[in-house]
Design a protein around this motif. Structure first.
Motif, PDB file in Angstrom:
ATOM      1  N   TRP A  25     -53.848  48.347   4.393  1.00  0.00           N
ATOM      2  CA  TRP A  25     -54.110  49.062   5.527  1.00  0.00           C
ATOM      3  C   TRP A  25     -55.521  49.901   5.362  1.00  0.00           C
ATOM      4  N   ASN A  26     -55.374  50.769   4.220  1.00  0.00           N
ATOM      5  CA  ASN A  26     -56.710  51.612   3.839  1.00  0.00           C
ATOM      6  C   ASN A  26     -57.783  50.805   3.800  1.00  0.00           C
ATOM      7  N   ILE A  59     -57.496  46.108   6.547  1.00  0.00           N
ATOM      8  CA  ILE A  59     -57.035  44.618   6.721  1.00  0.00           C
ATOM      9  C   ILE A  59     -55.700  44.913   7.505  1.00  0.00           C
ATOM     10  N   LYS A  60     -55.475  43.874   8.354  1.00  0.00           N
ATOM     11  CA  LYS A  60     -54.384  43.997   9.426  1.00  0.00           C
ATOM     12  C   LYS A  60     -53.347  43.330   8.819  1.00  0.00           C
ATOM     13  N   ALA A  61     -52.079  44.043   8.401  1.00  0.00           N
ATOM     14  CA  ALA A  61     -51.317  43.408   7.527  1.00  0.00           C
ATOM     15  C   ALA A  61     -49.929  43.864   8.001  1.00  0.00           C
ATOM     16  N   GLU A  62     -48.863  42.896   7.726  1.00  0.00           N
ATOM     17  CA  GLU A  62     -47.695  43.112   8.220  1.00  0.00           C
ATOM     18  C   GLU A  62     -46.359  43.008   6.922  1.00  0.00           C
ATOM     19  N   ILE A 109     -49.178  46.772   0.625  1.00  0.00           N
ATOM     20  CA  ILE A 109     -49.669  46.876   2.250  1.00  0.00           C
ATOM     21  C   ILE A 109     -50.307  48.213   2.615  1.00  0.00           C
ATOM     22  N   SER A 110     -50.066  49.182   1.824  1.00  0.00           N
ATOM     23  CA  SER A 110     -50.870  50.514   2.090  1.00  0.00           C
ATOM     24  C   SER A 110     -52.142  50.403   1.795  1.00  0.00           C
ATOM     25  N   GLN A 136     -46.316  49.278  -1.119  1.00  0.00           N
ATOM     26  CA  GLN A 136     -47.657  49.933  -2.038  1.00  0.00           C
ATOM     27  C   GLN A 136     -49.000  49.053  -1.809  1.00  0.00           C
TER      28      GLN A 136
END
Lengths: 411, 411
Positions: free
Chosen positions: A339-340, A343-346, A335-336, A333
């Motif tokens: 991303w929205n 932001i570059k996320a893993e 990380i979504s 939730q």
């Protein structure tokens, strides 16, 4: 120096200043790519992005991948030709500054000054080209050897060679152009005077662009005489050196504690050469720049090898991690949301990864931040933001998280 | 539907989830470019940048221009396979949203559900593939014609065909997967149940990613049965349509006022197919996405043709203009400041361009702002900032100019 054929001319900028009142720049890159590893690609991408960003800042228009064009506008009537020339040098200055390759100089000269100089020094017309190509060797040979080649191999009189030797040792700025306009010999050549006046004007614009710190008017610069018709220039990387004595031996007036380690960009004005592109077949004046991108790649790769810092192969800004078990859904939730927000996320694909392995992964991959979720953080409506380099941890409210990540990862 | 060979598979994402504990995604683009005009290139660049930005947001690593890779990390031990599958769908959702191509649906199914469905409907094993390719025609043919082909051409019993017809008319979400897990026939197939459980899990993650608005579990989706082994999906653009009756004729349970106008992305899980890449020759499960980039280009070009808005071919944010004569130096000084601050700026190369021609150029080129310098502005230490669209003009102090331009041109 002839146009360096070794250097892949990956980007060439042509500024076309038509007498039909059109201006355009075209950047060309060759087709075809080789395979590189992720680190090499990260370096290549950085170089490309820096160059493309710079070109776009100057109004470049993409006309074909990977070709760019700086859009034309009508400049019918009077225009000042040295402005695009100065812009080309500004572009080279910006690119080399941003790439942070080390100190550099941009040498400037003018075909007309070279031709005028040869004339007033008594070089016969039919020897201009061959003498010029010998002058071009001055960055690799001592003046003594250059002179020997002129006199012994090319049959120039010793007197003429000595006169050339005096001129080609000169380096300076607008002041040097002014001095040469007063020079009793040089001022006899109309061609030289036209070139010197343009160099003066060029330096005036370069001063407005604040780039004269790196630009040197250098009478020994003799690149591409078959090609260029006006201003010529070449950017070289310099490095602190113990061989400044060698420089002085070459009669460098402004001998510096630095030595050229190779050309990384060059260009000049080549009026008429692209006349074939003008629908009416007229001569179209152009200035251009070609970037020695393969040489730049090698230098960047060497620097990366020597540096203790890792070359990052992804741009991930943050890892979304969990401190306890059964928080996969909360991680997905969050990380979504990131991303929205762009932001570059893993996130680790395991349901219950160990916190330590998540943190270790960040250290290895060079991910600068970790957003840690735990029962307590969820209860408090916060995220524990960890700075990987310092291991500092701070609770950030969910509402502030995105702006805090952006603030901390801004270039 | 078979993988659309027409669509240039310009970008393919493979998520490799190895049992040796490695994960990686690879995006591939074909080599070679054609020549396009500046408007086409601007559109192409926008599409590429949107896709690349999205991939990078998800941790993509460039391994070769134009190939990207999403870096692997060790996930030895237990991991949850549907997470990368859900991420692929999130990626497609983000890209299609950002490209603003119009409304879209992402249809999802599973190879194991199709196989299980054929088994429980009484399709002989050796007819799975041929019956599947007939089901695949449902988006172009009516159910009646599909049934005729199954029965008359492929020798399937009418009863089996009717049972298939019932299933392939079903569309839904997690609820449908749950219902089918209870279905007296479907639940007899272990394969189908495994697929349905994974679809449930997939939808759970898709809910966390807030993308279920566009994702439909659709039992008629039958792409690439030779290729995929698990989850399959396909993104189609939909458009408001007067032919919803035709949809209903095809027995669409959730018939909408929309009709598919073509596949723009697709992918699925293809465990084992890339076993050859694993150094130990083991089967490596993968999920992938291929983007129909040429189809997207055509749609974007058609939209641009139909739109009154001009496609901009440069990204210039501001023109530095002068209101009076003899302000070339002031213009060059200002534009240099703007370039150094990373602002994309243009200046006319004329010494004394007319204000009107500078403003006209901005309107034609779509440059949104003009910084106008005049004697009064220089005296006051301000710049007149003109908004080209509204012709509104406001004096901005030189100190605030850069932040004001950035504020007004932020995407």
């Amino acid at each position: 120096m002839q146009i360096d054929e070794e250097v892949a001319k990956l980007l060439a900028l042509k500024a076309q200043l038509g007498d039909d009142g059109k201006t355009q720049f075209v950047l060309k890159t060759p087709k075809g790519t080789r395979d590189y590893n992720p680190k090499q690609m990260a370096i290549r991408e950085k170089v490309f992005n820096t160059i493309i960003r710079c070109f776009k800042r100057h109004g470049a228009e993409t006309i074909d991948t990977p070709v760019f064009e700086l859009k034309d506008f009508d400049i019918a009537g009077q225009y000042d030709a040295m402005i695009p020339d100065a812009e080309c040098l500004k572009i080279v200055h910006e690119i080399l500054n941003e790439l942070d390759l080390g100190d550099f100089r941009i040498k400037v000269n003018d075909r007309r000054i070279l031709d005028g100089m040869f004339a007033v020094c008594g070089v016969p017309d039919d020897k201009f080209r061959t003498i010029c190509s010998t002058v071009d060797k001055l960055d690799k040979m001592s003046w003594e050897d250059v002179k020997k080649e002129m006199v012994n191999e090319k049959g120039l009189s010793e007197e003429a060679a000595d006169q050339i030797g005096e001129y080609v040792s000169m380096q300076g700025g607008m002041d040097l152009a002014e001095r040469l306009l007063q020079d009793h010999k040089m001022s006899q050549s109309k061609q030289a005077c036209a070139g010197l006046s343009d160099i003066k004007l060029l330096f005036k614009y370069l001063q407005l662009f604040h780039v004269t710190d790196k630009v040197v008017f250098d009478l020994s610069l003799a690149r591409g005489l078959d090609y260029y018709t006006g201003v010529i220039y070449e950017a070289v990387l310099t490095q602190a050196s113990a061989v400044s004595a060698a420089n002085e031996a070459q009669n460098c007036a402004n001998a510096e504690e630095s030595v050229s380690v190779g050309s990384v960009a060059g260009g000049g004005r080549y009026d008429g050469l692209v006349g074939m592109f003008d629908p009416k077949g007229r001569r179209v004046p152009c200035v251009g720049v070609s970037i020695g991108i393969e040489r730049i790649f090698s230098i960047m790769e060497q620097k990366a090898e020597a540096s203790p810092e890792k070359v990052r192969t992804t741009e991930v800004q943050i890892m979304v991690a969990s401190a306890q078990k059964n928080l996969l859904e909360e991680r997905l939730q969050l990380i979504s949301e990131l991303w929205n927000a762009g932001i570059k996320a893993e996130v680790m694909y395991k349901k219950n990864p160990k916190l330590l392995s998540q943190l270790q992964y960040c250290e290895e991959a060079g991910i600068p931040l970790v957003a840690i979720l735990g029962e307590q953080e969820l209860k408090d409506g916060v995220v524990k933001l960890r700075v990987v380099a310092t291991r500092e941890e701070v609770d950030i409210s969910r509402a502030d998280l995105i702006s805090e990540i952006k603030r901390r990862t801004e270039a």
